[in-house]
Enzyme design. Sequence first.
Site, mmCIF file in Angstrom:
data_model
loop_
_atom_site.group_PDB
_atom_site.id
_atom_site.type_symbol
_atom_site.label_atom_id
_atom_site.label_comp_id
_atom_site.label_asym_id
_atom_site.label_seq_id
_atom_site.Cartn_x
_atom_site.Cartn_y
_atom_site.Cartn_z
ATOM 1 N N ASN A 1 68.329 33.275 35.754
ATOM 2 C CA ASN A 1 67.170 32.475 36.147
ATOM 3 C C ASN A 1 65.883 33.267 35.887
ATOM 4 O O ASN A 1 65.254 33.803 36.793
ATOM 5 C CB ASN A 1 67.276 32.071 37.618
ATOM 6 C CG ASN A 1 66.347 30.934 37.970
ATOM 7 O OD1 ASN A 1 65.361 30.672 37.273
ATOM 8 N ND2 ASN A 1 66.642 30.248 39.063
ATOM 9 N N ASN B 1 62.964 32.319 34.996
ATOM 10 C CA ASN B 1 61.759 31.745 35.593
ATOM 11 C C ASN B 1 61.585 32.228 37.032
ATOM 12 O O ASN B 1 60.470 32.561 37.459
ATOM 13 C CB ASN B 1 61.807 30.214 35.564
ATOM 14 C CG ASN B 1 61.649 29.661 34.166
ATOM 15 O OD1 ASN B 1 60.986 30.256 33.323
ATOM 16 N ND2 ASN B 1 62.269 28.513 33.901
ATOM 17 N N VAL C 1 63.722 23.762 45.266
ATOM 18 C CA VAL C 1 62.724 22.716 45.120
ATOM 19 C C VAL C 1 63.281 21.680 44.144
ATOM 20 O O VAL C 1 63.800 22.039 43.080
ATOM 21 C CB VAL C 1 61.387 23.280 44.599
ATOM 22 C CG1 VAL C 1 60.399 22.161 44.304
ATOM 23 C CG2 VAL C 1 60.794 24.262 45.611
ATOM 24 N N TYR D 1 58.988 35.719 41.145
ATOM 25 C CA TYR D 1 58.991 36.679 42.242
ATOM 26 C C TYR D 1 58.257 37.969 41.865
ATOM 27 O O TYR D 1 57.590 38.579 42.713
ATOM 28 C CB TYR D 1 60.427 36.979 42.672
ATOM 29 C CG TYR D 1 61.097 35.807 43.358
ATOM 30 C CD1 TYR D 1 60.508 35.202 44.466
ATOM 31 C CD2 TYR D 1 62.307 35.292 42.894
ATOM 32 C CE1 TYR D 1 61.104 34.124 45.095
ATOM 33 C CE2 TYR D 1 62.914 34.212 43.525
ATOM 34 C CZ TYR D 1 62.307 33.640 44.626
ATOM 35 O OH TYR D 1 62.907 32.571 45.246
ATOM 36 N N ARG E 1 57.418 24.089 39.362
ATOM 37 C CA ARG E 1 56.275 24.611 38.595
ATOM 38 C C ARG E 1 54.962 23.948 39.018
ATOM 39 O O ARG E 1 54.047 23.788 38.208
ATOM 40 C CB ARG E 1 56.509 24.454 37.091
ATOM 41 C CG ARG E 1 57.783 25.170 36.639
ATOM 42 C CD ARG E 1 57.901 25.228 35.143
ATOM 43 N NE ARG E 1 59.153 25.870 34.761
ATOM 44 C CZ ARG E 1 59.520 26.126 33.510
ATOM 45 N NH1 ARG E 1 58.711 25.794 32.514
ATOM 46 N NH2 ARG E 1 60.676 26.716 33.245
ATOM 47 N N PHE F 1 55.249 24.663 44.702
ATOM 48 C CA PHE F 1 55.997 24.344 45.917
ATOM 49 C C PHE F 1 56.894 25.509 46.350
ATOM 50 O O PHE F 1 57.014 25.801 47.539
ATOM 51 C CB PHE F 1 56.828 23.079 45.713
ATOM 52 C CG PHE F 1 56.004 21.837 45.613
ATOM 53 C CD1 PHE F 1 55.743 21.078 46.734
ATOM 54 C CD2 PHE F 1 55.462 21.435 44.397
ATOM 55 C CE1 PHE F 1 54.971 19.929 46.650
ATOM 56 C CE2 PHE F 1 54.682 20.298 44.302
ATOM 57 C CZ PHE F 1 54.427 19.539 45.427
#
Length: 227
Positions: free
Chosen positions: A188, A190, A151, A195, A157, A160
């Site tokens: 990663n 975030n 994205v 997930y 955030r 999307f």
Amino acid sequence: MAAAAPPLETAPLGHPLFKRVRLATPSDVPHIHKLIHQMAVYEGLSHLFSATEPSLSATLFSPTHHPFRSFTIFLIEVSPNPFADSLFDANPFYKPTVEVANLDRPIHDPERETFKSPHGNDVCVAGFVLFFPNYATLLGKPGFYVESLYVRKCYRRQGFGRTLFSAVARQAAKMGYGKVDWVVLDWNVNALKFYEEMGADIIAEHRFCRLTGEALKALEALIKNVG
């Protein structure tokens, strides 16, 4: 008698942004190519980026290509206005899904013109997900493997990524598939949190392996020599 209260004005509910997930078409290749390049830069892998628009067209949209049975790309597009009816609505493989995000403030997209869609004056591409079939041996069922989900920065955030991933998961469930697999970069955090919040299992004991480039060519040559 007390004076009547003045009529209440209906305050606008934030800033609506319309989101549409649809199947990519050959005309989307220029945007797909730019998105992949941005993803490579974001992941620190730009030195490995060698995809070209012709190579993407030939491999993702070959004459024998069949969505969901081969490499498939969903694009997520955004517009400040409702999407007009289009040929995508009659696609026999996938009917586009549309959602409305009610944002606290409008999103400033500095690359809006770069990613402007040819399918609407006020429509632009915000991200993509590329996936293809795999197989769950222990389940005895097909599945999907998500190769890439990206994205663009100004749309992160805001839900999307969840919208894109959910579209893949819904399609897997619709087709009776048994799983959806993907890989996340360990730095990663975030994405890992994202997930996990979606209910995914993070399988730490599995190691991702790859054979590519010169190593792949060397193995091919070795097999030929042995043969």
